[in-house]
Design a protein around this motif. Structure first.
Motif, PDB file in Angstrom:
ATOM      1  N   GLU A 126       0.842  -1.190   0.000  1.00 19.80           N
ATOM      2  CA  GLU A 126       0.000   0.000   0.000  1.00 19.80           C
ATOM      3  C   GLU A 126       0.880   1.243   0.000  1.00 19.80           C
ATOM      4  O   GLU A 126       2.004   1.209   0.520  1.00 19.80           O
ATOM      5  CB  GLU A 126      -0.920   0.020   1.224  1.00 19.80           C
ATOM      6  N   ASP A 131       2.493   4.655   1.188  1.00 20.04           N
ATOM      7  CA  ASP A 131       2.858   5.093   2.537  1.00 20.04           C
ATOM      8  C   ASP A 131       3.193   6.581   2.494  1.00 20.04           C
ATOM      9  O   ASP A 131       4.245   6.974   1.996  1.00 20.04           O
ATOM     10  CB  ASP A 131       4.057   4.290   3.043  1.00 20.04           C
ATOM     11  N   ASP A 157       9.752  -2.128  -2.989  1.00 23.62           N
ATOM     12  CA  ASP A 157       8.820  -1.589  -1.996  1.00 23.62           C
ATOM     13  C   ASP A 157       9.026  -0.091  -1.802  1.00 23.62           C
ATOM     14  O   ASP A 157       8.143   0.733  -2.045  1.00 23.62           O
ATOM     15  CB  ASP A 157       8.997  -2.351  -0.676  1.00 23.62           C
ATOM     16  N   TRP A 158      10.198   0.276  -1.373  1.00 25.04           N
ATOM     17  CA  TRP A 158      10.481   1.675  -1.057  1.00 25.04           C
ATOM     18  C   TRP A 158      10.421   2.555  -2.303  1.00 25.04           C
ATOM     19  O   TRP A 158       9.866   3.664  -2.275  1.00 25.04           O
ATOM     20  CB  TRP A 158      11.856   1.766  -0.399  1.00 25.04           C
ATOM     21  N   LYS A 197       6.809   3.277  -3.467  1.00 27.86           N
ATOM     22  CA  LYS A 197       6.149   4.240  -2.581  1.00 27.86           C
ATOM     23  C   LYS A 197       6.690   5.651  -2.806  1.00 27.86           C
ATOM     24  O   LYS A 197       5.929   6.632  -2.759  1.00 27.86           O
ATOM     25  CB  LYS A 197       6.329   3.812  -1.126  1.00 27.86           C
ATOM     26  N   ASN A 211       4.308   8.795  -4.078  1.00 26.94           N
ATOM     27  CA  ASN A 211       4.233  10.061  -3.350  1.00 26.94           C
ATOM     28  C   ASN A 211       4.619  11.249  -4.233  1.00 26.94           C
ATOM     29  O   ASN A 211       3.953  12.284  -4.228  1.00 26.94           O
ATOM     30  CB  ASN A 211       5.131  10.013  -2.113  1.00 26.94           C
ATOM     31  N   ASN A 259       7.253   1.521  13.521  1.00 23.72           N
ATOM     32  CA  ASN A 259       6.677   2.131  12.331  1.00 23.72           C
ATOM     33  C   ASN A 259       6.195   1.079  11.324  1.00 23.72           C
ATOM     34  O   ASN A 259       6.475   1.138  10.130  1.00 23.72           O
ATOM     35  CB  ASN A 259       7.692   3.072  11.668  1.00 23.72           C
ATOM     36  N   ARG A 260       5.417   0.104  11.823  1.00 14.79           N
ATOM     37  CA  ARG A 260       4.904  -0.969  10.977  1.00 14.79           C
ATOM     38  C   ARG A 260       3.392  -0.858  10.835  1.00 14.79           C
ATOM     39  O   ARG A 260       2.698  -0.407  11.742  1.00 14.79           O
ATOM     40  CB  ARG A 260       5.254  -2.340  11.563  1.00 14.79           C
ATOM     41  N   THR A 261       2.893  -1.310   9.690  1.00 13.56           N
ATOM     42  CA  THR A 261       1.449  -1.329   9.442  1.00 13.56           C
ATOM     43  C   THR A 261       0.848  -2.597  10.043  1.00 13.56           C
ATOM     44  O   THR A 261       1.371  -3.691   9.863  1.00 13.56           O
ATOM     45  CB  THR A 261       1.157  -1.284   7.934  1.00 13.56           C
ATOM     46  N   ARG A 310      -6.076  -2.704   7.184  1.00 14.68           N
ATOM     47  CA  ARG A 310      -4.699  -2.222   7.238  1.00 14.68           C
ATOM     48  C   ARG A 310      -4.691  -0.938   8.057  1.00 14.68           C
ATOM     49  O   ARG A 310      -5.344   0.035   7.688  1.00 14.68           O
ATOM     50  CB  ARG A 310      -4.143  -1.954   5.827  1.00 14.68           C
ATOM     51  N   SER A 328      -2.350   2.023   9.679  1.00 12.59           N
ATOM     52  CA  SER A 328      -1.041   2.660   9.669  1.00 12.59           C
ATOM     53  C   SER A 328      -0.523   2.816  11.091  1.00 12.59           C
ATOM     54  O   SER A 328      -1.300   2.745  12.059  1.00 12.59           O
ATOM     55  CB  SER A 328      -1.133   4.034   9.007  1.00 12.59           C
TER      56      SER A 328
END
Length: 654
Positions: A69, A71, A244-245, A248, A252, A384-386, A395, A397
């Motif tokens: 998702e 972030d 992943d990073w 995201k 953004n 800082n995990r979902t 889900r 945040s």
């Protein structure tokens, strides 16, 4: 809140907008009621908007494919749109191919599990007849033997006996096949369809295989498919770890760029200049002044005070609460946003909801379990995990989990406090063990209120619960009267004032009747409140208020549920503990250890079931009293405001 107007040359429009986006404090709205036209993007800006929109769509699609998702906490992608396109598109293509292949393998594995044994049995029954150039073999599944008899009867009538029916029991169903001449195959299929049956489905890759080849193929694939899926899952996992990073970051940045360009299109402009309109909290005004000082001599800006009554529905609302109240804002925001000229009821929820929850549960043991859950959830915030709850497809945040923990803390505190007041630890366990006592000096800790002793404590606890109802219902009508007076809505003012007097009269009369005290100190206020009610009916021109008054008074009685639900919970908790002790005693002296362990296990199991089943009720009951009985009294749901949503970067500035 104040209004902000900025005017300047079109050449500075996007630059100023970028600075405002970096500051993240101004909510920008289209400027209505003016003679200027809408800002037109240049061809270069239009192309840039479409490209960033494509990047956003691609990144979002890829994240969803990979089970991820967006972030907003991730810092945006730092390079230009060309670089973003060159990174995002290959990720999307590779992800789509891998996910599509994984879905195909899952479908194939499901098919193998469902039909492999059936096909093997039917292949043995067919004896290779489906290879014959003159014969057709039609395999199918049927539920009941009675249906098979009907099928055989209709097939005999249609084909005059030119068929062979073979059946194989397969658990609760029957696998069967019909062998017919090829020229009779279509007629046989028609009979199957008339009976609501169809041939055994085969994937496209297996469509031309006979049953024996299909059985061999399914056996072979049953060994190979899991290996392929394992390799595919590893490849997907590598792709997730690698992208992943980055995905995201791309999402953004693309969202930030498209948001700014779309906002630019919503601004007003003439041939050479533009006008921007927005809202700014007074406390953050200095940040805008710093930005505009950079453009001194090139632009004009002004701040104007808002009209708290005439513009109340349009003014954005930002809630200003103490830190301990802020987590409870989430219990308000998803229902409605208070209007700018209205009242923020968050603190009422922050005070009364945990208190009532604690009164209902009132068990130290349950409170400690809730504390353990809160501690576990706080680890998601710390790292800082979902939080993912797959059963409910939820889900949360880290910020949402943090608010949840913030709500749970006072609930836990009040649950333990009331547990000491009631003397409850998993029901009456500590009373049985001598830690809590109902008489002075009988135990280490005296029980202040034994709520399960209804003969002595029921009246007091019911009156306390009703007292909360009197406060909230009357407070709600008082608030409605105040707000109506501010906005000069005379009808609503007299309606609220009338109900306020009428409900107060009912409360005073009920007290006098129950206490049999009809002294002047009660009669005079009761008659005065009744007069206010009648005046409200006349001035509001709402005679139906007379019929509605008992209903409004009855809402006070709804608060008895604070006592009733809590009492039911306590009785069930005591029964759970009693079951454990009873099972322990049944084993006798010889089996003391086994009986003790079994009794404790059963008691804890029943307590766990009760905790899961009743927690939802214990949460809903007190919050319902606020959302329904209180909020509806001052029209919270009909006087909607706008939440303050500043124009800002997602994930921070560039």
């Amino acid at each position: 809140m104040e209004k902000l107007f900025i005017a300047g040359p079109k050449s500075l429009a996007e630059t100023i907008l970028l600075d405002l986006q970096r500051s993240g404090v101004v909510q920008i709205d289209p400027l209505s009621g003016n003679r200027l036209g809408q800002y037109q993007l240049s061809s270069e800006e239009e192309i840039r908007l479409r490209r960033w929109e494509a990047v956003a769509t691609s990144a979002d699609h890829t994240l969803r494919l990979l089970g991820l998702e967006p972030d907003p906490a991730v810092k945006p992608f730092q390079s230009d749109v060309e670089k973003a396109e060159s990174i995002g598109l290959p990720y999307e293509q590779l992800s789509a191919g891998l996910v599509e292949r994984r879905d195909q393998l899952r479908e194939e594995l499901e098919l193998i599990g469902r039909y492999r044994w059936v096909v093997e049995q039917l292949a043995e029954a067919a004896q290779g007849l489906d290879d014959s150039p003159r014969l057709a073999v039609l395999p199918f599944l049927i539920e009941k033997r009675e249906d098979l008899a009907l099928l055989k009867q209709e097939m005999t009538s249609a084909l005059d006996g030119r068929f062979v029916l073979v059946e194989k029991p397969m658990g609760g169903r029957i696998a069967a096949l019909i062998v017919v001449l090829k020229q009779d195959a279509d007629e046989a299929r028609g009979v199957l369809g008339h009976q609501g049956l169809g041939e055994l489905p085969r994937p496209r890759d297996y469509a031309r295989m006979n049953l024996r080849a299909l059985a061999l193929r399914l056996t072979e694939r049953s060994e190979l498919v899991p290996l392929e899926m394992g390799a595919l899952d590893k490849e997907l996992q590598r792709l997730i770890q690698k992208g992943d990073w980055t995905l995201k970051e791309l999402w953004n940045r693309a969202k930030n760029e498209t948001l700014r360009l779309r906002t630019l299109k919503e601004m007003s402009s003439g041939r050479y200049g533009f006008v921007l309109f927005g809202w700014i909290p007074i406390a953050l005004k200095s940040q805008v002044l710093k930005i505009m000082n950079r453009y001194e001599g090139q632009t004009i800006h002004t701040f104007e005070p808002v009209d708290e009554h005439g513009e109340a529905a349009q003014i954005p609302v930002t809630l200003a609460n103490p830190r301990w109240v802020r987590p409870f804002e989430s219990l308000i925001s998803f229902l409605n946003t208070p209007r700018y000229d209205s009242w923020d009821p968050t603190w009422i929820i922050a005070v009364l909801f945990p208190l009532w929850f604690g009164m209902i549960v009132g068990d130290i043991g349950y409170g400690l379990i809730f504390a353990g859950v809160a501690h576990y959830l706080s680890t998601y915030v710390k790292h800082n995990r979902t939080l993912k709850i797959d059963f409910f497809k939820m889900r949360l945040s880290p910020e949402a989990v943090g608010r949840l923990v913030g709500i749970m803390k006072p609930m836990i505190a009040w649950t333990i406090v009331w547990g000491f007041v009631y003397g409850e630890f998993f029901g009456d366990l500590l009373q049985r063990l001598g830690f809590f006592g109902t008489t002075p000096g009988s135990a280490l800790i005296p029980v202040l209120i034994l709520r399960t002793d209804t003969a002595t404590t029921a009246n007091m606890l019911i009156l306390v619960s009703i007292g909360f109802g009197v406060f909230q219902v009357l407070h709600g009508f008082y608030l409605k009267a105040i707000f109506a007076h501010r906005t000069a809505e005379k009808k609503h003012f007299w309606e609220a004032s009338g109900y306020l007097g009428g409900v107060a009269a009912l409360v005073l009369f009920s007290y006098a009747f129950m206490s049999r005290d009809f002294g002047l100190w009660l009669v005079v206020p009761t008659l005065g409140c009744a007069a206010v009610f009648l005046l409200g009916v006349v001035r509001a021109r709402m005679p139906l208020m007379i019929a509605e008054l008992p209903t409004q008074g009855g809402h006070i009685l709804s608060y008895i549920r604070i006592y009733a639900v809590g009492l039911a919970s306590a009785i069930l908790a005591n029964l759970s503990t009693n079951v454990g002790f009873a099972l322990f005693h049944l084993f006798g002296v010889a089996g003391m250890i086994a009986g003790l362990l079994f009794g404790i296990l059963m008691a804890l199991l029943i307590h766990a079931v009760l905790l899961v089943l009743l927690t939802v009720s214990h949460v809903l009951q007190p919050i319902r009293l606020i959302w329904v009985e209180f909020f509806t009294k001052f029209d919270f749901y009909t006087s909607s405001g706008r939440p303050y949503r500043p124009f800002k970067f997602i994930g921070g500035s560039l």
